[in-house]
Design a protein around this motif. Sequence first.
Motif, PDB file in Angstrom:
ATOM      1  N   LEU A  89       0.848  -1.187   0.000  1.00 60.09           N
ATOM      2  CA  LEU A  89       0.000   0.000   0.000  1.00 60.09           C
ATOM      3  C   LEU A  89       0.885   1.239   0.000  1.00 60.09           C
ATOM      4  N   TYR A  90       0.489   2.236  -0.792  1.00 60.47           N
ATOM      5  CA  TYR A  90       1.228   3.500  -0.835  1.00 60.47           C
ATOM      6  C   TYR A  90       0.237   4.636  -0.667  1.00 60.47           C
ATOM      7  N   GLY A  91       0.596   5.595   0.172  1.00 54.76           N
ATOM      8  CA  GLY A  91      -0.243   6.776   0.333  1.00 54.76           C
ATOM      9  C   GLY A  91       0.014   7.444   1.668  1.00 54.76           C
ATOM     10  N   PRO A  92      -0.779   8.492   1.991  1.00 53.98           N
ATOM     11  CA  PRO A  92      -0.651   9.158   3.281  1.00 53.98           C
ATOM     12  C   PRO A  92      -1.424   8.391   4.360  1.00 53.98           C
ATOM     13  N   TYR A  93      -0.896   8.411   5.560  1.00 56.35           N
ATOM     14  CA  TYR A  93      -1.561   7.766   6.700  1.00 56.35           C
ATOM     15  C   TYR A  93      -1.417   8.636   7.935  1.00 56.35           C
ATOM     16  N   ARG A  94      -2.421   8.551   8.802  1.00 57.20           N
ATOM     17  CA  ARG A  94      -2.284   9.111  10.141  1.00 57.20           C
ATOM     18  C   ARG A  94      -1.590   8.063  11.008  1.00 57.20           C
ATOM     19  N   ARG A  95      -0.822   8.519  11.981  1.00 61.17           N
ATOM     20  CA  ARG A  95      -0.145   7.596  12.898  1.00 61.17           C
ATOM     21  C   ARG A  95      -0.503   7.991  14.319  1.00 61.17           C
ATOM     22  N   GLU A  96      -0.972   6.994  15.066  1.00 62.88           N
ATOM     23  CA  GLU A  96      -1.408   7.221  16.446  1.00 62.88           C
ATOM     24  C   GLU A  96      -2.442   8.346  16.511  1.00 62.88           C
ATOM     25  N   GLY A  97      -3.334   8.348  15.528  1.00 66.53           N
ATOM     26  CA  GLY A  97      -4.443   9.297  15.516  1.00 66.53           C
ATOM     27  C   GLY A  97      -4.097  10.688  15.039  1.00 66.53           C
ATOM     28  N   ARG A  98      -2.880  10.909  14.573  1.00 67.87           N
ATOM     29  CA  ARG A  98      -2.459  12.252  14.178  1.00 67.87           C
ATOM     30  C   ARG A  98      -1.918  12.260  12.747  1.00 67.87           C
ATOM     31  N   HIS A  99      -2.176  13.362  12.057  1.00 67.64           N
ATOM     32  CA  HIS A  99      -1.579  13.549  10.730  1.00 67.64           C
ATOM     33  C   HIS A  99      -0.073  13.725  10.887  1.00 67.64           C
ATOM     34  N   THR A 100       0.667  13.290   9.880  1.00 67.87           N
ATOM     35  CA  THR A 100       2.123  13.378   9.937  1.00 67.87           C
ATOM     36  C   THR A 100       2.653  14.699   9.395  1.00 67.87           C
ATOM     37  N   SER A 101       1.767  15.524   8.801  1.00 64.58           N
ATOM     38  CA  SER A 101       2.188  16.828   8.283  1.00 64.58           C
ATOM     39  C   SER A 101       0.963  17.706   8.090  1.00 64.58           C
ATOM     40  N   GLY A 105      -4.740 -12.808   7.770  1.00 62.39           N
ATOM     41  CA  GLY A 105      -3.447 -13.488   7.732  1.00 62.39           C
ATOM     42  C   GLY A 105      -2.262 -12.598   7.407  1.00 62.39           C
ATOM     43  N   PHE A 106      -2.482 -11.282   7.364  1.00 61.54           N
ATOM     44  CA  PHE A 106      -1.390 -10.361   7.056  1.00 61.54           C
ATOM     45  C   PHE A 106      -0.701  -9.875   8.326  1.00 61.54           C
ATOM     46  N   MET A 107       0.608  -9.736   8.227  1.00 60.86           N
ATOM     47  CA  MET A 107       1.397  -9.112   9.286  1.00 60.86           C
ATOM     48  C   MET A 107       2.073  -7.878   8.702  1.00 60.86           C
ATOM     49  N   LEU A 108       2.119  -6.807   9.480  1.00 66.41           N
ATOM     50  CA  LEU A 108       2.841  -5.619   9.045  1.00 66.41           C
ATOM     51  C   LEU A 108       4.335  -5.916   9.091  1.00 66.41           C
ATOM     52  N   GLU A 109       4.968  -5.910   7.920  1.00 66.35           N
ATOM     53  CA  GLU A 109       6.392  -6.210   7.849  1.00 66.35           C
ATOM     54  C   GLU A 109       7.226  -4.935   8.013  1.00 66.35           C
ATOM     55  N   GLN A 110       6.815  -3.859   7.347  1.00 66.88           N
ATOM     56  CA  GLN A 110       7.536  -2.599   7.504  1.00 66.88           C
ATOM     57  C   GLN A 110       6.729  -1.444   6.955  1.00 66.88           C
ATOM     58  N   THR A 111       7.046  -0.251   7.470  1.00 66.37           N
ATOM     59  CA  THR A 111       6.559   0.991   6.880  1.00 66.37           C
ATOM     60  C   THR A 111       7.797   1.799   6.496  1.00 66.37           C
ATOM     61  N   ILE A 112       7.737   2.413   5.337  1.00 68.82           N
ATOM     62  CA  ILE A 112       8.893   3.125   4.793  1.00 68.82           C
ATOM     63  C   ILE A 112       8.465   4.545   4.444  1.00 68.82           C
ATOM     64  N   GLU A 113       9.193   5.524   4.931  1.00 71.19           N
ATOM     65  CA  GLU A 113       8.917   6.934   4.605  1.00 71.19           C
ATOM     66  C   GLU A 113       9.169   7.153   3.117  1.00 71.19           C
ATOM     67  N   MET A 114       8.228   7.846   2.480  1.00 72.07           N
ATOM     68  CA  MET A 114       8.288   8.082   1.039  1.00 72.07           C
ATOM     69  C   MET A 114       8.136   9.575   0.744  1.00 72.07           C
ATOM     70  N   PRO A 115       8.283   9.972  -0.535  1.00 70.59           N
ATOM     71  CA  PRO A 115       8.160  11.396  -0.867  1.00 70.59           C
ATOM     72  C   PRO A 115       6.797  11.975  -0.489  1.00 70.59           C
ATOM     73  N   ALA A 116       6.761  13.283  -0.246  1.00 72.71           N
ATOM     74  CA  ALA A 116       5.523  14.050  -0.036  1.00 72.71           C
ATOM     75  C   ALA A 116       4.695  13.514   1.133  1.00 72.71           C
ATOM     76  N   ASN A 117       5.374  13.101   2.213  1.00 72.02           N
ATOM     77  CA  ASN A 117       4.706  12.650   3.443  1.00 72.02           C
ATOM     78  C   ASN A 117       3.816  11.428   3.233  1.00 72.02           C
ATOM     79  N   ASN A 118       4.216  10.567   2.319  1.00 73.25           N
ATOM     80  CA  ASN A 118       3.521   9.299   2.108  1.00 73.25           C
ATOM     81  C   ASN A 118       4.301   8.166   2.756  1.00 73.25           C
ATOM     82  N   LEU A 119       3.639   7.013   2.860  1.00 74.01           N
ATOM     83  CA  LEU A 119       4.269   5.817   3.398  1.00 74.01           C
ATOM     84  C   LEU A 119       4.112   4.662   2.427  1.00 74.01           C
TER      85      LEU A 119
END
Length: 195
Positions: A128-140, A173-187
């Motif tokens: 999945l690619y796109g913007p996400y909130r983390r711990e209930g907060r926007h990242t930017s 059956g999915f496990m979160l393997e990693q999140t990677i910081e991407m351009p323009a505040n996306n993950l």
Amino acid sequence: MMSPAAARNRQPILDVLSALLPGSARILEVASGSGEHGVHCAAAKPGWVWQPSDPNPHARDSISAWREHAGLGNLLEPLPLDVAGIWPIGPFDAVVAINLVHISPWDVTEALMARSAERLRQGGVLYLYGPYRREGRHTSPSNAAFDADLKARDPRWGVRDLESVVAEAQPHGFMLEQTIEMPANNLSVVLRLHA
């Protein structure tokens, strides 16, 4: 159709996928939009078979035009796939969803998790690619403004909480393997299918 966002993020996305997937892989891209990601990835990785799809006929026309222009045998004709509908037969090594989760109702994310689990091979990747909130907060601030704009266009849309997306994936059956910081505040969110 050309997308400025695709021009910006296609190489960083390819870099992440290259590290995740083997040299030979079968990939289903849902909500492919203009088709530029598929062209870029298929050109760079001749061992990947890239299946684009989009429910919008204008998007499929764009994908077909890019495909014809590129002349790549490993980039297949786009399918008229609605994520909540019937999917092509797997197994796939990866399902790729770029900028889908926030520009669709939540039930599309639910269907994405369920159908991906049915079509991926064991150990396969849902990317999945796109913007996400983390711990209930926007990242930017820009993501907060984007979220407000999305909700003004359709109240069922919006930047999702990463934790909610991961929680939706886990029963399938999915496990979160990693999140990677991407351009323009996306993950990049990498979910791997386990037994």
